[in-house]
Design an enzyme around this catalytic site. Structure first.
Site, PDB file in Angstrom:
ATOM      1  N   ASN A   8       0.862  -1.177   0.000  1.00 10.69           N
ATOM      2  CA  ASN A   8       0.000   0.000   0.000  1.00 10.69           C
ATOM      3  C   ASN A   8       0.898   1.226   0.000  1.00 10.69           C
ATOM      4  OD1 ASN A   8      -1.846   2.051   0.519  1.00 10.69           O
ATOM      5  ND2 ASN A   8      -2.967   0.919   2.085  1.00 10.69           N
ATOM      6  N   SER A 210      -5.259  11.175   7.078  1.00  8.21           N
ATOM      7  CA  SER A 210      -4.617  12.201   6.249  1.00  8.21           C
ATOM      8  C   SER A 210      -5.509  12.549   5.072  1.00  8.21           C
ATOM      9  CB  SER A 210      -3.251  11.703   5.759  1.00  8.21           C
ATOM     10  OG  SER A 210      -2.369  11.556   6.849  1.00  8.21           O
ATOM     11  N   GLY A 211      -6.137  11.516   4.505  1.00  9.75           N
ATOM     12  CA  GLY A 211      -7.213  11.701   3.555  1.00  9.75           C
ATOM     13  C   GLY A 211      -8.527  11.410   4.265  1.00  9.75           C
ATOM     14  N   ARG A 240      -5.206  18.641   2.096  1.00 11.36           N
ATOM     15  CA  ARG A 240      -6.092  18.887   0.956  1.00 11.36           C
ATOM     16  C   ARG A 240      -7.306  19.698   1.390  1.00 11.36           C
ATOM     17  NH1 ARG A 240      -6.603  12.800  -0.932  1.00 11.36           N
ATOM     18  NH2 ARG A 240      -5.205  12.348   0.811  1.00 11.36           N
ATOM     19  N   ARG A 284      -3.058  15.334  16.253  1.00 11.62           N
ATOM     20  CA  ARG A 284      -2.530  15.280  17.610  1.00 11.62           C
ATOM     21  C   ARG A 284      -1.817  16.580  17.970  1.00 11.62           C
ATOM     22  NH1 ARG A 284       0.564   9.755  16.345  1.00 11.62           N
ATOM     23  NH2 ARG A 284       0.956  11.089  14.521  1.00 11.62           N
ATOM     24  N   GLY A 327      -7.095   6.893  10.705  1.00 12.48           N
ATOM     25  CA  GLY A 327      -6.210   7.296  11.800  1.00 12.48           C
ATOM     26  C   GLY A 327      -6.837   8.241  12.801  1.00 12.48           C
ATOM     27  N   GLU A 330     -10.099   6.611  14.438  1.00 19.40           N
ATOM     28  CA  GLU A 330      -9.817   5.568  15.418  1.00 19.40           C
ATOM     29  C   GLU A 330      -9.171   6.097  16.694  1.00 19.40           C
ATOM     30  OE1 GLU A 330      -7.420   2.613  13.458  1.00 19.40           O
ATOM     31  OE2 GLU A 330      -8.617   2.782  11.634  1.00 19.40           O
TER      32      GLU A 330
END
Length: 391
Positions: A8, A210-211, A240, A284, A327, A330
């Site tokens: 990936n 991130s996306g 983005r 974070r 990310g 979760e």
């Protein structure tokens, strides 16, 4: 017994996993890890289960770009005693175009066709395909398989797939594709195990990382998605912009004199949480910073998620389950709490203690809508598709 390797390849990391197939539907994940921090402080991490077997900072020549980082991963796998030569290598390909609705073996013609889609996913497609070519060189006898992030959405109704442009543009491929399909597929599979009756109904899955994107599903089938022609549309993301009036692009061209490359850099790499905060794309760090700009970026992020949930709920005609994954989804209980706040009017109520503890079900006992936290596992979905194609 067959060995399956998944790759990936993203813009700042490359994830990998090694699976063993015994010829049945069961797959055993022997090893997994990633090269992270590309372009900054790269390091290789490898794990067996929850146990870390390697953490190593990489020299510049080992992770100069995705191709070098992948070569480092492949060299590590070749030297690892528990990793024989894979029979199949399964790649995540972000964009499959309008016609690829299922995983497939990658041949030269297919790769050429996928390269033509690079302008639609410039942050990901080149790296995905570079991973394919590097794997072909390292393991020439292995079958190369592509899994497409757009495939999950190919059954959209026309109204969710088109733009209000002359029909000829739709025929040329200018349409809403949707992305993060492998993540949505995994969430759907897990929901069917955790709550079979809810999975048959109206579900919204939010993939926040991130996306970021969101998908409305009926009985596990994608009905509509927040992302469109490219991976820029919809929710704001790490770097983005998310939804943007196209008139802004015209203004940047006509009044600011920016060319296409400059606008692409702005929208893909300098916007989103990073652009709004002027600090970072990392949630974070933004939650710790406490600056007005960081708090404003988080406020906007939450606002847009809530707006999309309302829009997706309207398309579905209600809601039976809400799923958080990715990310941020979760690992950021404060974001989950703020997203769910005020939705009690539609029967959606979060349990504060369960949410803080990161339990699988985080809805209250009184909530009519089940709220679930499902960790993302794109590699597991990829390996299963590879297994199915091989057998």
């Amino acid at each position: 017994m067959a060995e399956i390797l998944t790759i990936n390849a993203g813009s700042s990391s490359i994830k990998f996993a090694v699976f063993t197939s015994t010829g049945t539907a069961d797959l055993h994940r022997k090893l997994h890890g990633q090269v992270e921090g590309l372009g900054a402080e790269p390091r290789l991490i490898a794990k067996q289960g929850h146990d870390t077997v390697m953490t190593r900072a990489l020299a510049p020549d080992e992770a100069r770009d995705q191709a070098h980082a992948l070569a480092t991963i492949l060299h590590f796998l070749e030297s690892h005693d528990d990793c024989p030569t894979p029979e199949a290598i399964v790649h995540r390909i972000v964009h499959g175009g309008p016609d690829r609705a299922a995983p497939m073996v990658l041949d030269a013609d297919t790769i050429t066709a996928l390269e033509a889609l690079t302008p639609l996913a410039p942050l990901h497609q080149p790296h995905n395909l570079a991973g394919v070519k590097a794997a072909q060189t390292a393991f020439p006898g292995a079958v190369q398989i592509g899994c497409f992030d757009t495939a999950f959405h190919r059954a959209h109704p026309w109204v969710a797939d088109t733009y209000a442009l002359p029909g000829s543009y739709y025929q040329e491929g200018i349409r809403r594709y949707g992305f993060h399909g492998l993540s949505y597929e995994h969430a759907t599979r897990q929901l069917r195990k955790l709550s079979p009756e809810r999975a048959k109904g109206r579900t919204i899955v939010t993939h926040l990382g991130s996306g970021c994107s969101m998908c409305a599903m009926q009985d596990g089938q994608s009905v509509t998605s927040s992302m469109g022609f490219t991976a820029l549309d919809g929710l704001p993301m790490g770097t983005r912009c998310g939804q943007l009036d196209p008139g802004v692009v015209l203004y940047l061209m006509q009044s600011k004199g920016m060319n296409a490359d400059e606008i692409e850099t702005l929208l893909y790499k300098q916007s989103g949480l990073k652009g709004l905060s002027g600090l970072s794309h990392d949630m974070r760090l933004l939650e710790e910073a406490g600056t007005a700009e960081a708090e404003g970026a988080i406020d906007y992020f939450v606002h847009r998620i809530r707006r999309e949930i309302g829009a997706h709920m309207a398309i579905l005609g209600g809601l039976d389950a809400l799923v958080f994954t990715g990310g941020i989804g979760e690992n950021a209980p404060n974001i989950r709490a703020r997203v769910c706040e005020g939705f009690e009017w539609c029967g959606l109520e979060l349990d504060t203690a369960r949410n803080a503890a990161g339990e699988t079900e985080i809805s209250s006992d009184a909530s009519e809508v089940q709220i679930l936290l499902i960790p993302c596992d794109e590699e597991g979905v990829m390996a299963q598709h590879g297994h199915d194609l091989m057998t």
